[in-house]
Write a protein that holds these residues in place. Sequence first.
Motif, short mmCIF file in Angstrom:
data_model
loop_
_atom_site.label_atom_id
_atom_site.label_comp_id
_atom_site.label_asym_id
_atom_site.label_seq_id
_atom_site.Cartn_x
_atom_site.Cartn_y
_atom_site.Cartn_z
N SER A 55 0.84 -1.19 0.00
CA SER A 55 0.00 0.00 0.00
C SER A 55 0.88 1.25 0.00
O SER A 55 2.08 1.18 0.19
CB SER A 55 -0.92 0.01 1.22
N HIS A 56 0.24 2.37 -0.23
CA HIS A 56 0.91 3.67 -0.23
C HIS A 56 -0.12 4.71 0.14
O HIS A 56 -1.33 4.46 0.08
CB HIS A 56 1.53 3.96 -1.60
N LEU A 57 0.34 5.90 0.52
CA LEU A 57 -0.62 6.97 0.78
C LEU A 57 -1.47 7.18 -0.45
O LEU A 57 -0.99 7.12 -1.58
CB LEU A 57 0.11 8.26 1.16
N SER A 58 -2.72 7.42 -0.24
CA SER A 58 -3.70 7.46 -1.33
C SER A 58 -3.51 8.64 -2.26
O SER A 58 -3.28 9.77 -1.83
CB SER A 58 -5.11 7.51 -0.74
N SER A 59 -3.63 8.36 -3.55
CA SER A 59 -3.81 9.41 -4.55
C SER A 59 -5.32 9.57 -4.71
O SER A 59 -6.09 8.65 -4.42
CB SER A 59 -3.16 9.03 -5.88
N VAL A 60 -5.75 10.74 -5.14
CA VAL A 60 -7.18 11.03 -5.36
C VAL A 60 -7.29 11.54 -6.78
O VAL A 60 -6.96 12.69 -7.06
CB VAL A 60 -7.70 12.07 -4.35
N LEU A 61 -7.75 10.67 -7.67
CA LEU A 61 -7.69 10.97 -9.09
C LEU A 61 -9.04 11.29 -9.72
O LEU A 61 -9.11 11.56 -10.91
CB LEU A 61 -7.04 9.78 -9.83
N SER A 62 -10.09 11.28 -8.92
CA SER A 62 -11.42 11.56 -9.47
C SER A 62 -12.34 12.12 -8.37
O SER A 62 -12.06 11.96 -7.18
CB SER A 62 -12.05 10.28 -10.04
N LEU A 63 -13.42 12.73 -8.80
CA LEU A 63 -14.42 13.21 -7.85
C LEU A 63 -15.00 12.05 -7.05
O LEU A 63 -15.25 12.17 -5.86
CB LEU A 63 -15.54 13.97 -8.58
N GLU A 64 -15.16 10.91 -7.68
CA GLU A 64 -15.71 9.74 -6.99
C GLU A 64 -14.79 9.29 -5.85
O GLU A 64 -15.27 8.98 -4.76
CB GLU A 64 -15.93 8.58 -7.99
N TYR A 73 -9.24 23.22 -0.29
CA TYR A 73 -10.06 24.10 0.53
C TYR A 73 -9.77 25.54 0.11
O TYR A 73 -8.72 25.83 -0.47
CB TYR A 73 -9.70 23.87 2.01
N GLU A 74 -10.69 26.42 0.40
CA GLU A 74 -10.57 27.83 0.02
C GLU A 74 -9.20 28.42 0.40
O GLU A 74 -8.72 28.23 1.51
CB GLU A 74 -11.68 28.62 0.73
N HIS A 110 -16.40 18.46 -1.15
CA HIS A 110 -15.43 18.17 -2.20
C HIS A 110 -14.26 19.16 -2.22
O HIS A 110 -13.44 19.10 -3.11
CB HIS A 110 -16.07 18.10 -3.58
N LYS A 111 -14.17 20.06 -1.29
CA LYS A 111 -13.06 21.02 -1.24
C LYS A 111 -12.42 20.91 0.13
O LYS A 111 -12.59 21.78 0.99
CB LYS A 111 -13.55 22.45 -1.49
N THR A 112 -11.68 19.84 0.36
CA THR A 112 -11.21 19.58 1.72
C THR A 112 -9.69 19.47 1.84
O THR A 112 -9.19 19.16 2.91
CB THR A 112 -11.82 18.28 2.26
N TRP A 113 -8.94 19.70 0.77
CA TRP A 113 -7.49 19.55 0.87
C TRP A 113 -6.86 20.78 1.48
O TRP A 113 -7.22 21.91 1.17
CB TRP A 113 -6.88 19.33 -0.49
N ASN A 114 -5.87 20.54 2.33
CA ASN A 114 -5.08 21.61 2.93
C ASN A 114 -3.63 21.17 2.93
O ASN A 114 -3.33 20.01 3.21
CB ASN A 114 -5.54 21.88 4.36
#
Length: 104
Positions: free
Chosen positions: A5-14, A55-56, A81-85
Amino acid sequence: MSQNSHLSSVLSLEEQEYLEMEVRGAKHWIGLSDRAAEGSWRWTDGSKYTKGFWYEKQPDNWNQGIGGTEDCVHLQNGAPHKTWNDGNCTQQHQWVCKVTFGQA
């Protein structure tokens, strides 16, 4: 041990929606970083970074006064859907991993 395993990538809205539901607003590291070159975001699994769910006003590379800047990315509470910091990589958060499957 990585357990394939590895830290997750997020490649889609789903994928983003799934992670938001699973982490329920708690801060979790994902596998995105600009440690190698400031502002050049890369997934730790080698996936191509195309867009984010920031995130904003993020990323902002804020110097928190704890010996560095913000080169790693975590999920946090935020607008849907806007949660990255971006955060200091030394902060203690949980993490989200993806499992790499072998050939069948």
